[in-house]
Design a protein around this motif. Structure first.
Motif, short mmCIF file in Angstrom:
data_model
loop_
_atom_site.label_atom_id
_atom_site.label_comp_id
_atom_site.label_asym_id
_atom_site.label_seq_id
_atom_site.Cartn_x
_atom_site.Cartn_y
_atom_site.Cartn_z
N GLU A 87 5.23 57.94 -75.25
CA GLU A 87 5.24 59.16 -76.06
C GLU A 87 5.18 60.41 -75.19
OE1 GLU A 87 5.15 61.56 -79.55
OE2 GLU A 87 5.77 59.51 -79.20
N LEU A 88 4.32 60.39 -74.18
CA LEU A 88 4.21 61.54 -73.28
C LEU A 88 5.50 61.77 -72.50
CD1 LEU A 88 0.54 61.09 -72.02
CD2 LEU A 88 1.40 62.69 -73.77
N LYS A 89 6.17 60.68 -72.09
CA LYS A 89 7.46 60.81 -71.41
C LYS A 89 8.51 61.38 -72.35
CE LYS A 89 6.94 57.00 -68.15
NZ LYS A 89 7.37 55.63 -67.82
N ARG A 90 8.50 60.91 -73.60
CA ARG A 90 9.46 61.39 -74.60
C ARG A 90 9.26 62.89 -74.86
NH1 ARG A 90 10.00 62.84 -79.53
NH2 ARG A 90 7.84 62.53 -80.08
N VAL A 91 8.01 63.31 -75.00
CA VAL A 91 7.71 64.72 -75.24
C VAL A 91 8.17 65.58 -74.06
CG1 VAL A 91 5.82 66.39 -75.49
CG2 VAL A 91 5.84 64.30 -76.87
N ALA A 92 7.90 65.11 -72.84
CA ALA A 92 8.33 65.86 -71.65
C ALA A 92 9.85 65.94 -71.60
CB ALA A 92 7.79 65.19 -70.39
N LEU A 93 10.53 64.84 -71.92
CA LEU A 93 11.99 64.84 -71.92
C LEU A 93 12.55 65.78 -72.98
CD1 LEU A 93 14.60 63.68 -70.76
CD2 LEU A 93 14.38 61.77 -72.37
N MET A 94 11.94 65.80 -74.16
CA MET A 94 12.40 66.70 -75.23
C MET A 94 12.25 68.17 -74.81
SD MET A 94 13.66 64.82 -77.52
CE MET A 94 13.94 66.05 -78.76
#
Length: 130
Positions: A87-94
């Motif tokens: 989730e943290l990777k996805r948020v950073a990518l977004m």
């Protein structure tokens, strides 16, 4: 033992694979002996964060570490360490993708075709992922 609030959640034990009702204890919300469930407002502050909690499986004794997601004071969901990391990777990518979108929006019109032809490369360079 002390004064704790209790966070109740049904989950599958990653060790014995039984459905367990965990009772995570915390002093994070003001020590009111309150019982909370997913969807409850647990924090009066209008904040977003992840709270790390742990409890032992009553069937096999495995210590279960979980992360309670709080958004605007409400308990949204419970995550495993692996799911939290994703989730943290996805948020950073977004966030990176939004930055790319804002840069593209500011480009002169004559550059749009060039950007379109090389969009995958641009995204890879800006975000490290395709």
């Amino acid at each position: 033992m002390g004064v704790y609030d209790s966070l109740h959640v049904k989950d599958i034990c990653p060790n014995c694979h039984e459905e367990i009702e965990y009772c995570f204890k915390t002093k994070e919300f003001g020590l009111s002996y309150a019982d909370y469930y997913v969807g409850d407002y647990v924090d009066k502050a209008d904040t977003n964060y992840f709270l790390q909690v742990d409890d032992d499986c009553p069937k096999c004794g495995h210590n279960r570490v979980a992360y309670i997601e709080i958004k605007k004071g409400q308990w949204i969901r419970t995550l495993s360490k692996e799911t939290l990391d994703e989730e943290l990777k996805r948020v950073a990518l977004m966030k990176k993708i939004k930055k790319v979108e804002s840069v593209i929006a500011e480009l002169p019109e004559e550059w749009i075709d060039v950007v379109e032809d090389h969009l995958d490369y641009i995204i890879c360079k800006c975000t490290g992922e395709i």
